[in-house]
Motif scaffolding. Structure first.
Motif, short mmCIF file in Angstrom:
data_model
loop_
_atom_site.label_atom_id
_atom_site.label_comp_id
_atom_site.label_asym_id
_atom_site.label_seq_id
_atom_site.Cartn_x
_atom_site.Cartn_y
_atom_site.Cartn_z
N ARG A 166 52.74 48.72 51.52
CA ARG A 166 53.21 47.33 51.58
C ARG A 166 52.44 46.53 52.63
NH1 ARG A 166 57.24 44.32 49.73
NH2 ARG A 166 57.94 42.56 50.98
N ALA A 167 52.25 47.11 53.80
CA ALA A 167 51.50 46.41 54.85
C ALA A 167 50.04 46.20 54.42
CB ALA A 167 51.57 47.21 56.15
N TYR A 168 49.46 47.21 53.82
CA TYR A 168 48.05 47.15 53.38
C TYR A 168 47.87 46.11 52.28
CZ TYR A 168 43.45 49.02 52.04
OH TYR A 168 42.11 49.17 51.76
N GLU A 169 48.73 46.16 51.26
CA GLU A 169 48.61 45.21 50.14
C GLU A 169 48.81 43.77 50.62
OE1 GLU A 169 50.07 47.56 46.16
OE2 GLU A 169 51.63 46.99 47.61
N ALA A 170 49.75 43.56 51.52
CA ALA A 170 50.02 42.20 52.00
C ALA A 170 48.83 41.60 52.73
CB ALA A 170 51.24 42.21 52.91
N ARG A 171 47.97 42.44 53.30
CA ARG A 171 46.80 41.95 54.04
C ARG A 171 45.61 41.62 53.15
NH1 ARG A 171 47.87 46.45 57.45
NH2 ARG A 171 45.99 47.50 56.67
N MET A 172 45.60 42.07 51.92
CA MET A 172 44.40 41.99 51.08
C MET A 172 43.84 40.57 50.90
SD MET A 172 43.23 44.96 50.44
CE MET A 172 43.70 45.24 52.16
N PRO A 173 44.68 39.53 50.77
CA PRO A 173 44.10 38.19 50.61
C PRO A 173 43.22 37.74 51.78
CG PRO A 173 46.39 38.19 49.92
CD PRO A 173 46.14 39.51 50.58
N ARG A 174 43.36 38.36 52.94
CA ARG A 174 42.51 38.00 54.08
C ARG A 174 41.06 38.44 53.87
NH1 ARG A 174 46.04 40.66 58.99
NH2 ARG A 174 48.13 40.01 58.28
N TYR A 175 40.87 39.48 53.09
CA TYR A 175 39.55 40.12 52.98
C TYR A 175 38.78 39.76 51.72
CZ TYR A 175 41.48 43.05 56.68
OH TYR A 175 42.05 43.49 57.86
N PHE A 176 39.45 39.17 50.73
CA PHE A 176 38.81 38.87 49.45
C PHE A 176 38.86 37.37 49.16
CE2 PHE A 176 39.82 43.31 49.28
CZ PHE A 176 38.76 43.87 48.59
N ASP A 177 37.87 36.91 48.43
CA ASP A 177 37.87 35.50 48.04
C ASP A 177 38.95 35.21 47.00
OD1 ASP A 177 35.34 34.37 49.42
OD2 ASP A 177 34.66 36.24 48.51
N THR A 178 39.25 36.20 46.18
CA THR A 178 40.33 36.08 45.19
C THR A 178 41.01 37.43 45.04
OG1 THR A 178 39.28 34.31 43.92
CG2 THR A 178 40.86 35.68 42.74
N VAL A 179 42.35 37.41 44.95
CA VAL A 179 43.10 38.61 44.58
C VAL A 179 43.92 38.26 43.33
CG1 VAL A 179 43.24 39.56 46.91
CG2 VAL A 179 45.04 38.01 46.11
N SER A 180 44.10 39.25 42.46
CA SER A 180 44.85 38.98 41.23
C SER A 180 45.92 40.03 41.00
CB SER A 180 43.90 38.94 40.03
OG SER A 180 43.25 40.18 39.83
N LEU A 181 47.02 39.58 40.41
CA LEU A 181 48.14 40.43 40.03
C LEU A 181 48.56 40.10 38.60
CD1 LEU A 181 50.32 40.22 43.26
CD2 LEU A 181 49.39 42.34 42.32
N ILE A 182 49.33 40.99 38.00
CA ILE A 182 49.78 40.78 36.63
C ILE A 182 50.98 39.83 36.57
CG2 ILE A 182 50.94 41.92 34.69
CD1 ILE A 182 49.20 44.30 35.09
N ALA A 183 51.88 39.92 37.56
CA ALA A 183 53.16 39.22 37.42
C ALA A 183 53.57 38.50 38.69
CB ALA A 183 54.25 40.22 37.01
N ASP A 184 54.29 37.40 38.51
CA ASP A 184 54.84 36.64 39.64
C ASP A 184 55.82 37.48 40.46
OD1 ASP A 184 53.50 34.20 39.06
OD2 ASP A 184 54.98 33.74 37.51
N THR A 185 56.54 38.40 39.78
CA THR A 185 57.51 39.22 40.50
C THR A 185 56.83 40.09 41.55
OG1 THR A 185 57.37 40.79 38.66
CG2 THR A 185 59.25 39.29 38.69
N ASP A 186 55.65 40.61 41.21
CA ASP A 186 54.91 41.44 42.17
C ASP A 186 54.45 40.59 43.36
OD1 ASP A 186 53.69 44.26 40.56
OD2 ASP A 186 54.87 42.75 39.52
#
Length: 407
Positions: A166-186
């Protein structure tokens, strides 16, 4: 559109295209390949993945594979236990893979990492734009695993891994120009209402041409479950249905529960010992295998994102009964496009409704097919992501050309 050069990183070789994760990244790459040149760099645990015959299309202009033996992955995972790195990230770390990433990056305009497992190799990349296709909030999936019967030391391991993820995933937008997920719930699970500005939500799709609609009127009372049974959530769903739901259903309502998809021998043997359960294993044609079925069920309790099996049922004309988790992430309307059941008794009632009311079954099937045709063709669902990547490549290419002109 500017034709760009994309480097695609995957933690598993995406051929054969079986299973949700391979299906999604292959669909993304197939869409991008219409306008861009793609290089695939994959980690491979099995030597069989190096067989050139596995690739049966022309999605990628160049393919490279790096062997990561399982013993090394297990050793890396063990060494990561005292730290804070998610164990599955440690499992997929590879110096050889990192070296190939470093060598290939200067030859490309954009790098696309599939899942955090390979995204870890791009955390410090700043020379070209980067995209992380996260697919699901894996930490949400792990939290649900803990809720359903995991005890003892495994429960402790899952708790540690879920917190790290959870901590790792939450940080990912800091390191990438774009992050993508399948669903709004996620996305909401990870970031609440404070969504990252560089987030793209692009749902899953289905190939309706490959999944022809079939009228199920008059079919025998056969319920089917389609899925890769190597997946923990799919195996849990089938165990749940076989142990808690099927015994409550009279044979006249469900004569056979048919499980279609890749499965381990031990799991197949356990399932086959139960009355009315058929396990097919991997089949040549899913539509042919379920042609005589009357209903599709998705009793998934563990998971995140969008359940492709539900979209497949809908495309095939199988009236569908799904758990809330299976319905999650879909805009399908309960009681119009499918029935949603939260408990074993709810499942029994919903299945009996469909089996005993042909008019309801037909209406659900036709509305569901219309829903997937209008909302879940791959081109439409992936467009937010592929358009974003196209724009990023155009900007990157202009910058590279301008830099070359100055030098």
């Amino acid at each position: 559109m500017t034709r760009g050069r994309l480097l695609v990183l995957t933690p598993r070789f995406p051929y054969p295209v079986i299973g949700g994760d391979r299906l999604r990244i292959h669909a993304i790459c197939r869409a991008l390949a219409r306008d861009h040149s793609l290089t695939l760099l994959s980690l491979c645990e099995r030597r069989e993945d190096f067989d050139p015959a596995l690739v049966d299309d022309a999605v990628f202009d160049r393919i490279e594979r790096v062997h990561l033996p399982r013993w090394r992955s297990l050793a890396q995972t063990a060494l990561a236990i005292p730290g804070r790195t998610p164990l599955q990230v440690a499992y997929y770390r590879s110096p050889a893979f990192a070296r190939r990433v470093a060598a290939l990056l200067p030859q490309h305009d954009l790098a696309l990492a599939h899942l955090i497992r390979t995204g870890d190799h791009l955390l410090r990349e700043r020379t070209i734009p980067t995209v992380l296709e996260m697919t699901d909030a894996i930490s949400m999936n792990y939290a649900r695993v803990r809720e359903h019967g995991v005890k003892g030391i495994r429960a402790r391991i899952y708790a540690i891994e879920q917190a790290r993820l959870r901590a790792y995933e939450a940080r990912m937008p800091r390191y990438f120009d774009t992050v993508s997920l399948i669903a709004d719930t996620d996305a909401a699970n990870l970031w609440g209402n404070d969504l990252p500005s560089n987030l793209v939500v692009a749902s899953n799709g289905v190939d309706c041409d490959a999944l022809p609609f079939r009228d199920r009127t008059g079919n025998p009372p056969v319920a089917v479950f389609i899925g890769n049974m190597h997946s923990a959530q799919n195996m849990d769903a089938c165990r749940y249905f076989v142990q808690d739901i099927l015994p409550l259903l009279p044979e006249a309502t469900v004569r056979e529960f048919r499980i279609v998809g890749r499965i381990r021998d031990g799991d197949a043997a356990w399932l086959r010992q139960h009355p009315r359960v058929t396990v097919t294993g991997e089949v040549a044609s899913i539509p042919a295998e379920v042609a005589d079925a009357a209903i599709g069920v998705c009793p998934v309790r563990i998971g995140a994102g969008v359940q492709n099996k539900v979209l497949e049922y809908m495309a095939l004309g199988l009236p569908t009964v799904s758990s809330p988790v299976g319905h999650e992430g879909l805009a399908a309307v309960a009681s119009r496009d499918l029935l949603v059941a939260a408990t074993p008794t709810d499942f029994v009632a919903a299945i009996e409704q469909i089996i005993t009311d042909p008019a309801l079954a037909t209406a659900l099937a036709r509305h569901a097919r219309q829903f997937v045709e209008e909302r879940h063709g791959w081109d439409a669902t992936l467009r937010p992501l592929t358009d974003r990547i196209g724009a990023m490549i155009a900007t990157s290419t202009r910058s590279r050309i301008a830099s070359s002109a100055r030098s």
